[in-house]
Write a protein that holds these residues in place. Structure first.
Motif, PDB file in Angstrom:
ATOM      1  N   VAL A  91       0.863  -1.179   0.000  1.00  0.00           N
ATOM      2  CA  VAL A  91       0.000   0.000   0.000  1.00  0.00           C
ATOM      3  C   VAL A  91       0.901   1.231   0.000  1.00  0.00           C
ATOM      4  O   VAL A  91       1.800   1.353   0.843  1.00  0.00           O
ATOM      5  CB  VAL A  91      -0.920   0.019   1.232  1.00  0.00           C
ATOM      6  CG1 VAL A  91      -1.756   1.303   1.255  1.00  0.00           C
ATOM      7  CG2 VAL A  91      -1.832  -1.213   1.247  1.00  0.00           C
ATOM      8  N   GLY A  92       0.698   2.157  -0.947  1.00  0.00           N
ATOM      9  CA  GLY A  92       1.556   3.328  -0.978  1.00  0.00           C
ATOM     10  C   GLY A  92       1.322   4.209  -2.181  1.00  0.00           C
ATOM     11  O   GLY A  92       0.380   4.000  -2.957  1.00  0.00           O
ATOM     12  N   THR A  93       2.200   5.198  -2.345  1.00  0.00           N
ATOM     13  CA  THR A  93       2.088   6.162  -3.437  1.00  0.00           C
ATOM     14  C   THR A  93       3.459   6.380  -4.083  1.00  0.00           C
ATOM     15  O   THR A  93       4.057   7.456  -3.969  1.00  0.00           O
ATOM     16  CB  THR A  93       1.536   7.504  -2.923  1.00  0.00           C
ATOM     17  OG1 THR A  93       2.394   7.968  -1.852  1.00  0.00           O
ATOM     18  CG2 THR A  93       0.118   7.356  -2.408  1.00  0.00           C
ATOM     19  N   PRO A  94       3.975   5.383  -4.761  1.00  0.00           N
ATOM     20  CA  PRO A  94       5.297   5.517  -5.372  1.00  0.00           C
ATOM     21  C   PRO A  94       5.280   6.517  -6.529  1.00  0.00           C
ATOM     22  O   PRO A  94       4.228   6.826  -7.092  1.00  0.00           O
ATOM     23  CB  PRO A  94       5.592   4.098  -5.874  1.00  0.00           C
ATOM     24  CG  PRO A  94       4.243   3.521  -6.144  1.00  0.00           C
ATOM     25  CD  PRO A  94       3.358   4.080  -5.067  1.00  0.00           C
ATOM     26  N   GLN A  95       6.460   6.980  -6.895  1.00  0.00           N
ATOM     27  CA  GLN A  95       6.561   7.926  -8.003  1.00  0.00           C
ATOM     28  C   GLN A  95       6.142   7.262  -9.316  1.00  0.00           C
ATOM     29  O   GLN A  95       5.472   7.877 -10.142  1.00  0.00           O
ATOM     30  CB  GLN A  95       7.986   8.456  -8.106  1.00  0.00           C
ATOM     31  CG  GLN A  95       8.150   9.538  -9.170  1.00  0.00           C
ATOM     32  CD  GLN A  95       9.541  10.161  -9.145  1.00  0.00           C
ATOM     33  OE1 GLN A  95      10.339   9.890  -8.256  1.00  0.00           O
ATOM     34  NE2 GLN A  95       9.839  11.000 -10.129  1.00  0.00           N
ATOM     35  N   GLU A  96       6.542   6.011  -9.515  1.00  0.00           N
ATOM     36  CA  GLU A  96       6.170   5.263 -10.718  1.00  0.00           C
ATOM     37  C   GLU A  96       5.109   4.227 -10.360  1.00  0.00           C
ATOM     38  O   GLU A  96       5.305   3.426  -9.429  1.00  0.00           O
ATOM     39  CB  GLU A  96       7.395   4.577 -11.318  1.00  0.00           C
ATOM     40  CG  GLU A  96       8.455   5.531 -11.841  1.00  0.00           C
ATOM     41  CD  GLU A  96       7.984   6.308 -13.060  1.00  0.00           C
ATOM     42  OE1 GLU A  96       7.151   5.760 -13.815  1.00  0.00           O
ATOM     43  OE2 GLU A  96       8.438   7.454 -13.238  1.00  0.00           O
ATOM     44  N   ILE A  97       4.017   4.235 -11.088  1.00  0.00           N
ATOM     45  CA  ILE A  97       2.930   3.280 -10.847  1.00  0.00           C
ATOM     46  C   ILE A  97       3.211   2.007 -11.645  1.00  0.00           C
ATOM     47  O   ILE A  97       3.333   2.052 -12.873  1.00  0.00           O
ATOM     48  CB  ILE A  97       1.574   3.869 -11.265  1.00  0.00           C
ATOM     49  CG1 ILE A  97       1.247   5.089 -10.408  1.00  0.00           C
ATOM     50  CG2 ILE A  97       0.473   2.827 -11.146  1.00  0.00           C
ATOM     51  CD1 ILE A  97      -0.009   5.812 -10.832  1.00  0.00           C
ATOM     52  N   PRO A  98       3.324   0.858 -10.981  1.00  0.00           N
ATOM     53  CA  PRO A  98       3.642  -0.375 -11.708  1.00  0.00           C
ATOM     54  C   PRO A  98       2.436  -0.962 -12.447  1.00  0.00           C
ATOM     55  O   PRO A  98       1.319  -0.984 -11.943  1.00  0.00           O
ATOM     56  CB  PRO A  98       4.097  -1.327 -10.591  1.00  0.00           C
ATOM     57  CG  PRO A  98       3.410  -0.836  -9.356  1.00  0.00           C
ATOM     58  CD  PRO A  98       3.292   0.651  -9.509  1.00  0.00           C
ATOM     59  N   GLY A  99       2.692  -1.433 -13.657  1.00  0.00           N
ATOM     60  CA  GLY A  99       1.708  -2.205 -14.404  1.00  0.00           C
ATOM     61  C   GLY A  99       0.486  -1.422 -14.843  1.00  0.00           C
ATOM     62  O   GLY A  99       0.499  -0.200 -14.991  1.00  0.00           O
ATOM     63  N   ASP A 122      -0.686 -10.580 -18.449  1.00  0.00           N
ATOM     64  CA  ASP A 122       0.777 -10.613 -18.456  1.00  0.00           C
ATOM     65  C   ASP A 122       1.397  -9.467 -17.655  1.00  0.00           C
ATOM     66  O   ASP A 122       2.612  -9.422 -17.485  1.00  0.00           O
ATOM     67  CB  ASP A 122       1.302 -10.552 -19.898  1.00  0.00           C
ATOM     68  CG  ASP A 122       0.916 -11.782 -20.697  1.00  0.00           C
ATOM     69  OD1 ASP A 122       0.859 -12.874 -20.113  1.00  0.00           O
ATOM     70  OD2 ASP A 122       0.646 -11.630 -21.906  1.00  0.00           O
ATOM     71  N   GLN A 123       0.567  -8.550 -17.182  1.00  0.00           N
ATOM     72  CA  GLN A 123       1.078  -7.400 -16.447  1.00  0.00           C
ATOM     73  C   GLN A 123       0.640  -7.422 -14.987  1.00  0.00           C
ATOM     74  O   GLN A 123      -0.447  -7.914 -14.672  1.00  0.00           O
ATOM     75  CB  GLN A 123       0.551  -6.094 -17.054  1.00  0.00           C
ATOM     76  CG  GLN A 123       1.189  -5.671 -18.343  1.00  0.00           C
ATOM     77  CD  GLN A 123       0.839  -4.221 -18.650  1.00  0.00           C
ATOM     78  OE1 GLN A 123       1.089  -3.324 -17.858  1.00  0.00           O
ATOM     79  NE2 GLN A 123       0.259  -4.005 -19.818  1.00  0.00           N
ATOM     80  N   PRO A 124       1.480  -6.834 -14.079  1.00  0.00           N
ATOM     81  CA  PRO A 124       1.011  -6.613 -12.715  1.00  0.00           C
ATOM     82  C   PRO A 124      -0.064  -5.535 -12.707  1.00  0.00           C
ATOM     83  O   PRO A 124      -0.263  -4.830 -13.702  1.00  0.00           O
ATOM     84  CB  PRO A 124       2.273  -6.166 -11.977  1.00  0.00           C
ATOM     85  CG  PRO A 124       3.126  -5.553 -13.037  1.00  0.00           C
ATOM     86  CD  PRO A 124       2.853  -6.352 -14.288  1.00  0.00           C
ATOM     87  N   MET A 125      -0.737  -5.375 -11.575  1.00  0.00           N
ATOM     88  CA  MET A 125      -1.837  -4.422 -11.479  1.00  0.00           C
ATOM     89  C   MET A 125      -1.678  -3.515 -10.268  1.00  0.00           C
ATOM     90  O   MET A 125      -1.312  -3.960  -9.182  1.00  0.00           O
ATOM     91  CB  MET A 125      -3.181  -5.157 -11.374  1.00  0.00           C
ATOM     92  CG  MET A 125      -4.405  -4.239 -11.267  1.00  0.00           C
ATOM     93  SD  MET A 125      -5.936  -5.146 -10.927  1.00  0.00           S
ATOM     94  CE  MET A 125      -6.111  -6.103 -12.436  1.00  0.00           C
ATOM     95  N   THR A 126      -1.972  -2.243 -10.502  1.00  0.00           N
ATOM     96  CA  THR A 126      -2.136  -1.271  -9.429  1.00  0.00           C
ATOM     97  C   THR A 126      -3.598  -0.848  -9.399  1.00  0.00           C
ATOM     98  O   THR A 126      -4.217  -0.679 -10.453  1.00  0.00           O
ATOM     99  CB  THR A 126      -1.252  -0.034  -9.671  1.00  0.00           C
ATOM    100  OG1 THR A 126       0.119  -0.404  -9.596  1.00  0.00           O
ATOM    101  CG2 THR A 126      -1.531   1.050  -8.623  1.00  0.00           C
ATOM    102  N   VAL A 127      -4.155  -0.691  -8.205  1.00  0.00           N
ATOM    103  CA  VAL A 127      -5.529  -0.217  -8.079  1.00  0.00           C
ATOM    104  C   VAL A 127      -5.574   0.999  -7.164  1.00  0.00           C
ATOM    105  O   VAL A 127      -4.808   1.098  -6.202  1.00  0.00           O
ATOM    106  CB  VAL A 127      -6.479  -1.305  -7.535  1.00  0.00           C
ATOM    107  CG1 VAL A 127      -6.596  -2.468  -8.511  1.00  0.00           C
ATOM    108  CG2 VAL A 127      -6.041  -1.795  -6.161  1.00  0.00           C
ATOM    109  N   ILE A 128      -6.467   1.917  -7.482  1.00  0.00           N
ATOM    110  CA  ILE A 128      -6.825   2.993  -6.567  1.00  0.00           C
ATOM    111  C   ILE A 128      -8.077   2.515  -5.845  1.00  0.00           C
ATOM    112  O   ILE A 128      -9.146   2.367  -6.454  1.00  0.00           O
ATOM    113  CB  ILE A 128      -7.080   4.303  -7.321  1.00  0.00           C
ATOM    114  CG1 ILE A 128      -5.789   4.782  -7.993  1.00  0.00           C
ATOM    115  CG2 ILE A 128      -7.626   5.384  -6.385  1.00  0.00           C
ATOM    116  CD1 ILE A 128      -5.956   5.999  -8.880  1.00  0.00           C
TER     117      ILE A 128
END
Length: 453
Positions: free
Chosen positions: A267-275, A314-320
Motif C-alpha cells: 500500500v503506498g504512493t510511489p513515483q512510478e505506478i507499476p503495471g 501478463d502485467q502486474p496491477m495497481t488499483v486505486i
C-alpha cells in the motif's frame, strides 16, 4: 442426504455440495477457486470433502478443481468425453476420468454421468439419486452449462475464445441432440444449473436458482423447436459478446493454475505506478479527476464482469482503492484467474496522480442538437440492433482497447450506453487511447429515448 447451493453473484456462478449424512462423505460440484466457504460448511456439518467433480472445462471463471483436490485430499472426477484435442491436463494422479453412463458414489448418494455436449464437446451432467433414502427415482440433475433455467449454454465459446473454427455449428447440433435426452426423465426431477441471470454463458438465463425438468419442457424456449436448422439459427444468434478474459479461463482451466493464496499487498504512493492501473472509485468521483491511462471500474457486484474485459494477464496491477478491500479484491481477481495485484493506492492519497477529467452532458441537452454530432454507442450488439440513434456508430465498451474507434482523436465524440454505467467505463478507456474530446451522455440511451418521446 445433505444438499447446499453456493451462488457467487459477482460471476452469476453456482457450485454445489452434496453429502451422505451417514458416511459423512461430501462432493463438490463445479467449485470456484476460493475454497474457504466450502471448508466452513463441511466443518460445521462434520463432513469430509472426499470427491471433487466438474461438468466441463469452464470459460467464465477460474476453476477450484485442482486446488480443492489438493486442499481436501479428495479425488477429482472430470469428463473424458469430447474432442481429443480438448482434454484436461496436469491433473492429480488419482483423477477419475468419466464417460457417459459412469457412476460416482458418495456414500449412499449416487451420481450418474450423462454426456450432454453442446456448450462444449466434453460437457457432462450428473443425475443424483439418494440411495440412502431408499429411492430408485432420480431427485435432480446437475447440468453445469448445458441446461439453465429458461435457457441453455451457448455453443460458440470454443470458436470465439479458443479460435477453434467450425465448433459453433458443431456445438449447436450436439446441443439439439442433448436436449432430446431430457424427455426420458421424470418431470419432477429438479434441474440444478451452473449459472443464473447475469452470466454471459447464455443469452436469457433466469434468476430463479433451480427448476424441474417438467417446468423447463413447458417453458424453456429451447424445447419449442423440432426443426434442427431453426433451432441452430436461434441458438447461435444474438448471443452476448464473450468478455475477453474467457479465452484465458479456457486455457488455465484446461492446464491448471498455481494454488491461490492471499498475500500482503503493498500500500503506498510511489513515483512510478507499476503495471496496469484500475481506478475503483465511483464514476461520479472519477470524472472529476483521474490519472490518464486508468480504467475506471467501480468496485461493486459488477466489478468482475466489467474488469474482465480490460485485464492484461501478463502485467502486474495497481488499483486505486480502499486498502481494507485487499483480501476480497485478491479473491475476486483470483476467481477469474488473475494473481498479480501488486499495489494499492489509497483513495484519499490518489489525487497527486490526477491529470485529467471528463464532461457529462444530460440527455436533454444532447437531444436538443444531436443530428450532426459524432456519437459512439458502446452497448452490446443485441441492444444496438434493437434500437439506436440513426447517426450513431457502434463499438462494444469492452473492445475499445483492441478495435479501431471510428473517429479521429481530435474529434468531439459523444458516448452513451443504455443507462450510463458502461459509457463511464468507456470514457476512461477512450481517454487512455488519446481521445481528449469525449463527452459522456449521463443517462444513456434510456434517457435519450425518454426525452425524445
Amino acid at each position: 442426504m445433505f444438499f447446499k447451493q453456493f451462488f457467487d453473484k459477482k460471476l452469476a456462478q453456482t457450485s454445489y455440495m452434496v453429502a451422505c449424512q451417514k458416511t459423512k462423505e461430501a462432493i463438490l460440484i463445479d467449485p470456484k477457486r476460493v475454497l474457504d466457504e466450502y471448508a466452513e460448511v463441511a466443518n460445521a456439518e462434520g463432513f469430509d470433502i472426499t470427491h471433487i467433480a466438474e461438468t466441463h472445462i469452464h470459460a467464465d471463471f477460474a476453476s477450484g478443481l485442482r486446488d480443492a483436490a489438493k486442499r481436501f485430499n479428495a479425488t477429482a472426477y472430470v469428463s473424458d468425453e469430447g474432442d481429443e484435442d480438448w482434454k484436461y491436463e496436469n491433473m492429480p494422479e488419482n483423477t477419475v476420468y468419466l464417460k457417459d453412463g459412469g457412476v460416482i458414489n458418495v456414500g449412499n448418494v449416487e451420481l450418474k454421468v450423462i454426456h450432454t455436449p453442446g456448450h462444449t464437446p466434453e460437457s457432462i451432467s450428473f443425475i443424483l439419486t439418494d440411495r440412502g433414502a431408499g429411492s430408485d427415482e432420480p431427485m435432480g440433475i446437475f447440468t453445469g452449462d448445458f441446461l439453465f433455467v429458461g435457457d441453455i449454454g451457448r455453443p460458440d465459446l470454443l470458436e470465439e475464445t479458443a479460435q477453434m473454427e467450425g465448433t459453433t455449428e458443431e456445438g449447436a447440433e450436439a446441443m439439439f441432440d442433448s436436449l432430446k435426452k431430457m424427455n426420458q426423465y421424470p418431470e419432477f426431477m429438479q434441474v440444478w444449473p451452473g449459472h443464473g441471470a447475469g452470466s454471459a454463458c447464455g443469452k436469457s438465463l433466469g434468476a430463479v436458482p433451480l427448476s424441474t425438468v417438467g417446468y423447463e419442457l413447458r417453458n424453456n424456449w429451447v424445447f419449442n423447436y423440432d426443426d434442427k436448422d431453426a433451432f441452430i439459427k436461434e441458438l447461435t444468434s444474438d448471443q452476448p459478446e464473450p468478455p475477453s478474459y474467457f479465452a484465458q479461463m479456457k486455457k488455465v482451466n484446461r492446464e491448471g493454475l498455481l494454488e491461490f493464496k492471499v498475500k500482503d499487498i503493498e500500500v503506498g504512493t510511489p513515483q512510478e505506478i507499476p503495471g496496469q492501473l484500475f481506478d475503483l472509485r465511483s464514476k461520479e468521483e472519477f470524472k472529476k479527476g483521474f490519472k490518464n491511462g486508468a480504467v475506471n471500474i467501480p468496485y461493486n457486484d459488477k466489478f468482475l464482469q466489467f474488469a474482465g474485459w480490460y485485464i492484461d494477464y501478463d502485467q502486474p496491477m495497481t488499483v486505486i482503492a480502499d486498502p481494507k478491500d485487499s483480501r476480497t479484491l485478491q479473491e475476486d481477481l483470483a476467481s477469474i484467474g488473475y494473481d498479480k495485484l501488486q499495489l494499492i493506492i489509497p483513495i484519499e492519497k490518489a489525487e497527486q496522480y490526477f491529470d485529467d477529467a471528463y464532461e457529462n452532458v444530460s440527455a436533454e441537452e444532447f437531444v436538443s442538437n444531436f443530428e450532426d454530432k459524432n456519437i459512439l454507442d458502446v452497448r452490446s450488439v443485441s441492444e444496438y440492433n434493437s434500437g439506436s440513434l440513426e447517426n450513431a456508430h457502434h463499438l462494444h465498451f469492452g473492445q475499445l482497447d483492441e478495435k479501431e474507434v471510428p473517429f479521429d482523436r481530435d474529434d468531439t465524440v459523444y458516448v452513451h450506453c443504455q443507462s450510463g454505467v458502461r459509457s463511464a467505463i468507456a470514457m476512461s478507456a477512450l481517454k487512455a487511447r488519446g481521445y481528449e474530446n469525449v463527452v459522456n451522455i449521463k443517462d444513456g440511451y434510456a434517457g435519450i429515448t425518454q426525452v425524445m418521446q
